[in-house]
Design a protein around this motif. Sequence first.
Motif, PDB file in Angstrom:
ATOM      1  N   GLU A  62      11.465  -0.292   7.999  1.00  7.67           N
ATOM      2  CA  GLU A  62      11.778   0.800   8.917  1.00  7.67           C
ATOM      3  C   GLU A  62      10.554   1.163   9.749  1.00  7.67           C
ATOM      4  O   GLU A  62       9.437   0.766   9.436  1.00  7.67           O
ATOM      5  CB  GLU A  62      12.247   2.041   8.137  1.00  7.67           C
ATOM      6  CG  GLU A  62      13.537   1.843   7.381  1.00  7.67           C
ATOM      7  CD  GLU A  62      13.992   3.108   6.664  1.00  7.67           C
ATOM      8  OE1 GLU A  62      13.432   4.195   6.925  1.00  7.67           O
ATOM      9  OE2 GLU A  62      14.908   3.006   5.837  1.00  7.67           O
ATOM     10  N   THR A  63      10.777   1.950  10.793  1.00  5.78           N
ATOM     11  CA  THR A  63       9.659   2.457  11.584  1.00  5.78           C
ATOM     12  C   THR A  63       9.104   3.720  10.934  1.00  5.78           C
ATOM     13  O   THR A  63       9.756   4.347  10.097  1.00  5.78           O
ATOM     14  CB  THR A  63      10.097   2.795  13.026  1.00  5.78           C
ATOM     15  OG1 THR A  63      11.133   3.779  12.973  1.00  5.78           O
ATOM     16  CG2 THR A  63      10.606   1.563  13.751  1.00  5.78           C
ATOM     17  N   MET A  64       7.919   4.092  11.326  1.00  6.79           N
ATOM     18  CA  MET A  64       7.270   5.281  10.789  1.00  6.79           C
ATOM     19  C   MET A  64       8.028   6.532  11.252  1.00  6.79           C
ATOM     20  O   MET A  64       8.504   6.597  12.386  1.00  6.79           O
ATOM     21  CB  MET A  64       5.821   5.312  11.278  1.00  6.79           C
ATOM     22  CG  MET A  64       5.008   6.395  10.660  1.00  6.79           C
ATOM     23  SD  MET A  64       3.233   6.218  10.929  1.00  6.79           S
ATOM     24  CE  MET A  64       3.110   5.760  12.616  1.00  6.79           C
ATOM     25  N   ARG A  65       8.126   7.524  10.345  1.00  6.27           N
ATOM     26  CA  ARG A  65       8.855   8.758  10.628  1.00  6.27           C
ATOM     27  C   ARG A  65       8.017   9.958  10.206  1.00  6.27           C
ATOM     28  O   ARG A  65       7.438   9.966   9.118  1.00  6.27           O
ATOM     29  CB  ARG A  65      10.182   8.749   9.864  1.00  6.27           C
ATOM     30  CG  ARG A  65      11.051   9.972  10.075  1.00  6.27           C
ATOM     31  CD  ARG A  65      12.365   9.842   9.330  1.00  6.27           C
ATOM     32  NE  ARG A  65      12.218   9.724   7.894  1.00  6.27           N
ATOM     33  CZ  ARG A  65      12.091  10.754   7.056  1.00  6.27           C
ATOM     34  NH1 ARG A  65      12.069  11.981   7.503  1.00  6.27           N
ATOM     35  NH2 ARG A  65      11.995  10.548   5.758  1.00  6.27           N
ATOM     36  N   LEU A  66       7.960  10.977  11.067  1.00  4.35           N
ATOM     37  CA  LEU A  66       7.237  12.204  10.744  1.00  4.35           C
ATOM     38  C   LEU A  66       7.990  12.983   9.673  1.00  4.35           C
ATOM     39  O   LEU A  66       9.192  13.215   9.791  1.00  4.35           O
ATOM     40  CB  LEU A  66       7.075  13.076  11.995  1.00  4.35           C
ATOM     41  CG  LEU A  66       6.356  14.412  11.815  1.00  4.35           C
ATOM     42  CD1 LEU A  66       4.903  14.206  11.403  1.00  4.35           C
ATOM     43  CD2 LEU A  66       6.433  15.227  13.098  1.00  4.35           C
ATOM     44  N   ILE A  67       7.254  13.369   8.618  1.00  5.10           N
ATOM     45  CA  ILE A  67       7.841  14.184   7.548  1.00  5.10           C
ATOM     46  C   ILE A  67       7.569  15.657   7.813  1.00  5.10           C
ATOM     47  O   ILE A  67       8.474  16.487   7.779  1.00  5.10           O
ATOM     48  CB  ILE A  67       7.246  13.816   6.166  1.00  5.10           C
ATOM     49  CG1 ILE A  67       7.567  12.380   5.805  1.00  5.10           C
ATOM     50  CG2 ILE A  67       7.762  14.768   5.092  1.00  5.10           C
ATOM     51  CD1 ILE A  67       6.826  11.892   4.566  1.00  5.10           C
ATOM     52  N   VAL A  68       6.289  15.989   8.044  1.00 13.19           N
ATOM     53  CA  VAL A  68       5.913  17.397   8.187  1.00 13.19           C
ATOM     54  C   VAL A  68       4.636  17.521   9.018  1.00 13.19           C
ATOM     55  O   VAL A  68       3.770  16.649   8.985  1.00 13.19           O
ATOM     56  CB  VAL A  68       5.740  18.072   6.796  1.00 13.19           C
ATOM     57  CG1 VAL A  68       4.646  17.432   5.986  1.00 13.19           C
ATOM     58  CG2 VAL A  68       5.514  19.575   6.927  1.00 13.19           C
ATOM     59  N   GLN A 105      14.209   5.905  -5.616  1.00 12.68           N
ATOM     60  CA  GLN A 105      13.800   4.588  -5.138  1.00 12.68           C
ATOM     61  C   GLN A 105      13.538   4.568  -3.630  1.00 12.68           C
ATOM     62  O   GLN A 105      12.618   3.915  -3.174  1.00 12.68           O
ATOM     63  CB  GLN A 105      14.853   3.533  -5.490  1.00 12.68           C
ATOM     64  CG  GLN A 105      14.899   3.190  -6.958  1.00 12.68           C
ATOM     65  CD  GLN A 105      13.626   2.482  -7.434  1.00 12.68           C
ATOM     66  OE1 GLN A 105      12.900   1.896  -6.661  1.00 12.68           O
ATOM     67  NE2 GLN A 105      13.367   2.566  -8.723  1.00 12.68           N
ATOM     68  N   ASN A 106      14.319   5.298  -2.851  1.00 14.87           N
ATOM     69  CA  ASN A 106      14.126   5.273  -1.395  1.00 14.87           C
ATOM     70  C   ASN A 106      12.907   6.067  -0.933  1.00 14.87           C
ATOM     71  O   ASN A 106      12.626   6.123   0.263  1.00 14.87           O
ATOM     72  CB  ASN A 106      15.390   5.728  -0.665  1.00 14.87           C
ATOM     73  CG  ASN A 106      15.703   7.186  -0.904  1.00 14.87           C
ATOM     74  OD1 ASN A 106      15.139   7.822  -1.779  1.00 14.87           O
ATOM     75  ND2 ASN A 106      16.631   7.709  -0.130  1.00 14.87           N
ATOM     76  N   ASP A 107      12.158   6.660  -1.861  1.00 16.16           N
ATOM     77  CA  ASP A 107      10.905   7.338  -1.508  1.00 16.16           C
ATOM     78  C   ASP A 107       9.728   6.375  -1.486  1.00 16.16           C
ATOM     79  O   ASP A 107       8.628   6.738  -1.076  1.00 16.16           O
ATOM     80  CB  ASP A 107      10.603   8.485  -2.477  1.00 16.16           C
ATOM     81  CG  ASP A 107      11.605   9.611  -2.349  1.00 16.16           C
ATOM     82  OD1 ASP A 107      11.968   9.952  -1.203  1.00 16.16           O
ATOM     83  OD2 ASP A 107      12.034  10.139  -3.385  1.00 16.16           O
ATOM     84  N   SER A 108       9.953   5.137  -1.937  1.00 16.58           N
ATOM     85  CA  SER A 108       8.888   4.141  -1.889  1.00 16.58           C
ATOM     86  C   SER A 108       8.545   3.848  -0.442  1.00 16.58           C
ATOM     87  O   SER A 108       9.429   3.769   0.414  1.00 16.58           O
ATOM     88  CB  SER A 108       9.340   2.839  -2.554  1.00 16.58           C
ATOM     89  OG  SER A 108       9.468   3.011  -3.932  1.00 16.58           O
ATOM     90  N   GLY A 109       7.266   3.705  -0.176  1.00 17.00           N
ATOM     91  CA  GLY A 109       6.846   3.392   1.179  1.00 17.00           C
ATOM     92  C   GLY A 109       5.375   3.651   1.377  1.00 17.00           C
ATOM     93  O   GLY A 109       4.645   3.951   0.434  1.00 17.00           O
ATOM     94  N   VAL A 110       4.968   3.542   2.614  1.00 18.89           N
ATOM     95  CA  VAL A 110       3.599   3.820   2.998  1.00 18.89           C
ATOM     96  C   VAL A 110       3.573   5.212   3.607  1.00 18.89           C
ATOM     97  O   VAL A 110       4.326   5.503   4.534  1.00 18.89           O
ATOM     98  CB  VAL A 110       3.081   2.772   4.010  1.00 18.89           C
ATOM     99  CG1 VAL A 110       1.651   3.076   4.400  1.00 18.89           C
ATOM    100  CG2 VAL A 110       3.179   1.375   3.426  1.00 18.89           C
TER     101      VAL A 110
END
Length: 135
Positions: A62-68, A105-110
């Motif tokens: 996926e592309t990078m997404r702003l969380i906060v 599991q979907n919280d895995s990432g960079v």
Amino acid sequence: MGGPYLFLNIHLYFLLSGFSQDVTQQPEIRWSYVNEAAEMNCSHKKDISHNQMYWYIQRPGETMRLIVYTALGGVPDYGGAPKNKYSALKAKAENGALTVNDLQQNDSGVYFCAVSKHSDVISRRSCTETAQQLI
């Protein structure tokens, strides 16, 4: 502990105007159990005018997404991210923290941290594009 032990791989990369040597991260890589929380810390050696912090996630494929977005003395802006999933703290200009609650599991990432003197929080798309240009 009962049940299967599932681990999440959380990588932390920190951005600061392209000068990552001015930024420290704790932890660099983290493995955590599902249903637990994971805290990530970001700090920098720039002057205190760099008091705004952006936290991003990039999941595999996926592309990078702003969380906060956080600013010293301000209320975190979670945009569309669920407030019960993420919590961000910014008590000092030089550092901040992000916690991911109830890991799945979907919280895995960079996870990326970016700091800035200036804000474009109204245009989250612009913030994401700016951060992507830095990596």
